[in-house]
Design an enzyme around this catalytic site. Structure first.
Site, mmCIF file in Angstrom:
data_model
loop_
_atom_site.group_PDB
_atom_site.id
_atom_site.type_symbol
_atom_site.label_atom_id
_atom_site.label_comp_id
_atom_site.label_asym_id
_atom_site.label_seq_id
_atom_site.Cartn_x
_atom_site.Cartn_y
_atom_site.Cartn_z
ATOM 1 N N TYR A 166 17.055 4.692 -12.165
ATOM 2 C CA TYR A 166 16.280 4.318 -13.355
ATOM 3 C C TYR A 166 15.624 2.963 -13.128
ATOM 4 O O TYR A 166 16.298 1.940 -13.038
ATOM 5 C CB TYR A 166 17.214 4.276 -14.570
ATOM 6 N N LYS A 194 13.910 8.182 -12.650
ATOM 7 C CA LYS A 194 13.095 7.979 -13.836
ATOM 8 C C LYS A 194 12.326 6.690 -13.621
ATOM 9 O O LYS A 194 12.911 5.612 -13.533
ATOM 10 C CB LYS A 194 13.952 7.868 -15.106
#
Length: 325
Positions: A166, A194
């Site tokens: 992330y 992500k």
């Protein structure tokens, strides 16, 4: 003696071959994370306790939408303001309600590697199907590729469920370096990224350099979802999906179907509302918009404050001028 040595060598070669086959098989069978996920908000009471009843109400409404799953305890869940016990309890509560065909991606990132490993285990025990692990950032000046590769490798080695990297530089001040992503994509328990930075050339480069590993990239915002799909992303974790969930899923489906003209027109209408509930006004705006669309947003936990009257009016304009209110 020669026969014994030959047999021993054969056993070692067989063991190495089996390990390689297992590693290759694991890479080929990586968890499919493609699709749209809302990073759900955490409702609070007026006294700022977690409001589990309102959380349940939101989950029931989300269960009627074609999401791939939910992200729980991401940035929009105000996870930095929750205790470790609250973070785990919210995940447990979501797991009780989530449809069986949807994934629960739980945020388990902490500042230290040890704490992240412990939180990851707890999230897995609470029912998480995979983990979203944000970059540690307090000592961001020392968080170079070497430190981050070491961190994520230890977390992935220890995690009982797959890990999603992330990168959210707007919050952390730190972009997960591309060279680190490429190396980490080879780990059999790291299934994707992500990326909330919005740099499409960077997303394209990551896709190009990691696709042979079966590595998957999720756009971190609805504002560049179409562009991310165009360069090979497989889905998105989009704050706006908490409010306009069907519309964000529709945009994803148009992209997957190659209906780019229709996708472009829908993308245009999502850009301003998305910016308003993310970079411009943040979580307080997201929670206010949720109230307009029939969900429980409510108050934020301090020190986050409600929108000013002027900001509230501008937020309403962003939605109404694009035909959503």
């Amino acid at each position: 003696m020669f026969a014994t040595r030959s047999f021993s060598l054969l056993c070692r070669r067989s063991a190495v071959s089996a390990w390689r086959n297992t590693s290759q098989s694991a890479a080929k069978k990586r968890l499919d994370i493609s699709g749209i996920y809302p990073p759900i908000a955490t409702p609070f009471t007026q006294s700022e306790d977690v409001d589990y009843q309102r959380l349940d109400d939101n989950l029931k409404k989300y269960s009627n939408l074609p999401f791939r799953g939910l992200v729980v305890q991401g940035s929009n869940g105000e996870y930095p303001y929750l205790t470790p016990e609250e973070r785990v309890q919210v995940v447990k509560r979501v797991k009780q309600t989530l449809p069986e065909d949807q994934l629960l991606m739980a945020g388990s990132g902490c500042e230290s590697t040890r704490a992240t490993i412990q939180m990851s285990q707890q999230m897995a025990d609470a029912g998480a199907d995979c983990l979203l692990v944000v970059t540690p950032c307090f000592y961001r000046g020392r968080m170079d590729s070497r430190a981050l590769i070491n961190h994520y490798t230890k977390v992935a080695d220890s995690s009982p469920v797959p890990v999603v990297l992330y990168s959210v530089p707007a919050n952390t001040g730190l972009d997960l370096p591309v060279d680190a992503i490429i190396q980490l994509s080879q780990h059999p328990n790291i299934v994707g990224l992500k990326d909330s930075g919005g740099d499409i050339s960077r997303i394209a480069l990551v896709v190009q350099k990691t696709r042979s590993q079966g590595f998957q990239v999720l756009a971190g915002s609805a504002g560049f979802l179409m562009a991310a799909y165009a360069v090979g992303a497989v889905g998105g974790v989009c704050a706006l999906a908490n409010v306009l969930g069907q519309q964000v899923c529709d945009l994803a489906q148009l992209c997957v179907s190659g209906r780019w003209d229709e996708a472009r027109e829908l993308q245009y209408r999502l850009i301003e509302p998305n910016t308003a509930v993310t970079r411009q006004y943040g979580v307080p705006a997201l929670k206010q918009a949720m109230e307009w669309f029939g969900y429980h947003g409510g108050v934020c936990r301090s020190p986050l404050q409600p929108l000013s009257k002027a900001d509230l009016e501008q937020l309403q304009v962003k939605f109404s001028s694009n035909g959503w209110l």
